[in-house]
Design an enzyme around this catalytic site. Structure first.
Site, PDB file in Angstrom:
ATOM      1  N   GLU A 276     -69.378  21.850 -27.863  1.00  0.00           N
ATOM      2  CA  GLU A 276     -69.451  22.091 -29.228  1.00  0.00           C
ATOM      3  C   GLU A 276     -69.999  21.252 -29.995  1.00  0.00           C
ATOM      4  O   GLU A 276     -69.783  20.175 -29.867  1.00  0.00           O
ATOM      5  CB  GLU A 276     -68.035  22.575 -29.927  1.00  0.00           C
ATOM      6  CG  GLU A 276     -68.081  23.196 -31.131  1.00  0.00           C
ATOM      7  CD  GLU A 276     -67.045  23.105 -32.208  1.00  0.00           C
ATOM      8  OE1 GLU A 276     -67.108  22.482 -33.098  1.00  0.00           O
ATOM      9  OE2 GLU A 276     -66.266  23.921 -31.817  1.00  0.00           O
ATOM     10  N   CYS A 310     -67.500  20.586 -38.409  1.00  0.00           N
ATOM     11  CA  CYS A 310     -68.426  21.259 -37.614  1.00  0.00           C
ATOM     12  C   CYS A 310     -68.797  22.461 -38.281  1.00  0.00           C
ATOM     13  O   CYS A 310     -69.895  22.923 -38.221  1.00  0.00           O
ATOM     14  CB  CYS A 310     -68.033  21.260 -36.162  1.00  0.00           C
ATOM     15  SG  CYS A 310     -68.048  19.628 -35.181  1.00  0.00           S
TER      16      CYS A 310
END
Length: 539
Positions: A276, A310
């Site tokens: 990720e 994020c």
């Protein structure tokens, strides 16, 4: 946009939240640090590393550093523990996760203090980590037996071939977790690995290692064998390659640049990896949106954890017909956010985590303003509150040549753009190599889902910032494009830590010429059989 700009400027600098009596030093005493440090795999007389508290700049912890040789030791210990752990019934392993769930909720104040002390984020945003880890523990504690059970599959010959798909643990997972969500992105990702029968060697970011060490201690209390979760600490370029070198599978969360290096190292060894990575996430305000709800949602989307998330929003696209009114409401709410560094609920936003983050945020804002962008709210560092505070900032008039337009800021800064048609908005939102998260605001849920289907991101939230998709732990979460590979959560989040094994048992007749058939007759019989099976709609 004169009126909107005036709101951001005349409201003044963001007010500070009421302070708390407890200090970082009192919440993270030396005795606690010394106890947690015993969980680091570091042999001999290791070198020591010091961390500081972002909220105050004072020394926070002194921790031993691991060496590449220590990483090898960690894998040896983990492999021995993994064999016995994998032999346990999956429901026994799942029981550890459910006990951890209860302990985490009961003792959350302990880890909230650590998260705030290590990251500088507001307590409410620290609680999001507790929430995320608890959701993952409950989900996999309940669903792992179903995800991992043997499944009957269609055999080569109906009735005569019995085929089963089984799931086997990978072995030892190499996990590299970041500083921004030190609980959720360490233990949250490790839980499905454990319940699938694996061990984990985890390298958390040194700045936030105490949180990961606390989670390990709590999991051991819940029944996890101590050697099953090894934690190593050190500089990424020094021990990161060793973590990947010995892993049977790699789980990485961090920057796209480092993620590419991790992927290359894993591929060279023919082991899998889930990554990720970064994002330049977009929020779309359609012409029919509820502007108050959209403005409140945009505040959460852009400034939670000071934008160091994020899946937070850094690009905001607003329909031109509602742009002025939306931005007025958004700027008012942003300017009213309370900044604070107390270890208690009450602040709307905390600080950045490091000088590096502050430098990036400051550079992006100053360069944009110098090139012609307008500050609608915020725009300044706040050293009066602490060394790493920066006001939540809205920039208008951002153009493609500005760094803040295309680079990930990873801070409390959002750029505003206007659109006339939904096609234009979708094209603009998709005009990045990243593809992690996006948000759509409209009163028409069906319309919102239709727009969502056109966005090139792993998750899309309709009338929410990011929590709806991320909190839906039965559904996969991850990125497209430069935002990564693989998924956490749901079946993907646990099956990535397993190897699929097919066990096929043939009965009565072999899949070969038999019963007096020669090769030609065998081929003719199977040709006829295949045609018949298609007519009978066998799958």
């Amino acid at each position: 946009m004169t009126d909107t700009t005036a709101v951001g400027q005349t409201t003044g600098r963001n007010p500070a939240a009421p302070g708390a009596a407890r200090t970082v030093a009192s919440a993270v005493p030396a005795a606690l640090v010394a106890r947690l440090a015993q969980g680091v795999t570091a042999t001999g007389e290791p070198e020591l590393v010091h961390t500081t508290a972002p909220l105050t700049g004072e020394r926070l912890a002194t921790l031993p550093q691991s060496t590449p040789a220590d990483v090898e030791v960690a894998y040896q210990l983990a492999r021995r523990a993994q064999k016995a752990w994998a032999a346990l019934p999956v429901r026994r392993r799942a029981g550890v996760l459910l006990r951890f769930h209860d302990l985490l909720l009961k003792r959350q104040d302990e880890v909230l203090d650590l998260i705030q002390a290590e990251t500088g984020k507001a307590r409410l945003h620290a609680f999001e980590e507790v929430l995320g880890a608890a959701l993952a523990a409950r989900h996999y504690g309940r669903k792992a037996p179903s995800y991992l059970r043997d499944r009957r599959r269609g055999g080569a010959m109906p009735v005569l071939t019995h085929a089963i798909e089984a799931r086997r643990p990978k072995g030892v997972i190499g996990q590299i977790s970041p500083w921004n969500y030190p609980l959720e992105l360490s233990v949250g990702d490790a839980l499905p690995a454990f319940v699938a029968g694996n061990a984990v060697v985890n390298k958390p970011d040194t700045q936030t290692a105490l949180t990961a060490l606390w989670a390990r201690e709590l999991l051991i209390e819940a029944g996890l064998p101590a050697d099953l979760w090894q934690i190593v600490i050190g500089d990424g370029p020094v021990i990161g390659p060793a973590v990947v070198e010995h892993a049977d599978y790699v789980s990485f969360t961090g920057s796209t640049r480092t993620g590419r290096e991790v992927a290359q190292r894993a591929a060279a060894r023919l082991v899998g990896a889930s990554l990720e990575l970064g994002g330049k996430n977009a929020l779309l305000v359609l012409a029919d949106a509820d502007l108050d709800k959209a403005a409140e949602g945009a505040v959460r989307a852009c400034f939670s954890s000071a934008g160091q998330l994020c899946i937070s929003i850094e690009r905001l696209y607003v329909h031109r017909s509602v742009a002025e009114e939306f931005l007025r409401r958004f700027a008012e709410r942003t300017s009213a956010l309370r900044l604070g560094g107390g270890l208690a609920y009450g602040a709307d936003m905390g600080s950045l985590v490091s000088d590096r983050q502050l430098e990036t945020v400051t550079r992006h804002v100053e360069e944009a303003v110098k090139a012609g962008a307008t500050v609608l709210a915020g725009g300044q560092a706040r050293p009066d509150l602490g060394p790493l505070f920066f006001e939540p900032t809205i920039l208008d008039g951002v153009t493609p040549g500005m760094a803040v337009c295309g680079e990930e800021t990873f801070g409390p800064v959002v750029s505003v753009y206007r659109f006339d048609t939904e096609d234009e908005a979708v094209e603009a939102a998709n005009s990045t190599t990243y593809g992690l998260n996006s948000s759509v605001w409209t009163k028409d849920a069906r319309r919102g889902r239709a727009i969502a289907a056109r966005l090139h991101t792993g998750t899309v939230n309709v009338n929410e910032a990011y929590a709806a998709a991320y909190g839906s732990v039965a559904a996969p979460m991850g990125g497209m494009g430069d935002s990564g590979l693989g998924r956490r959560h749901g079946s993907d989040g646990i099956l990535r830590y397993t190897e699929a094994q097919t066990i096929a048992t043939q009965r009565m007749l072999p899949i070969a010429p038999s019963l007096g058939l020669d090769d030609e007759k065998f081929a003719a019989l199977f040709t006829t059989s295949l045609k018949a099976l298609k007519v009978l709609r066998f799958k």
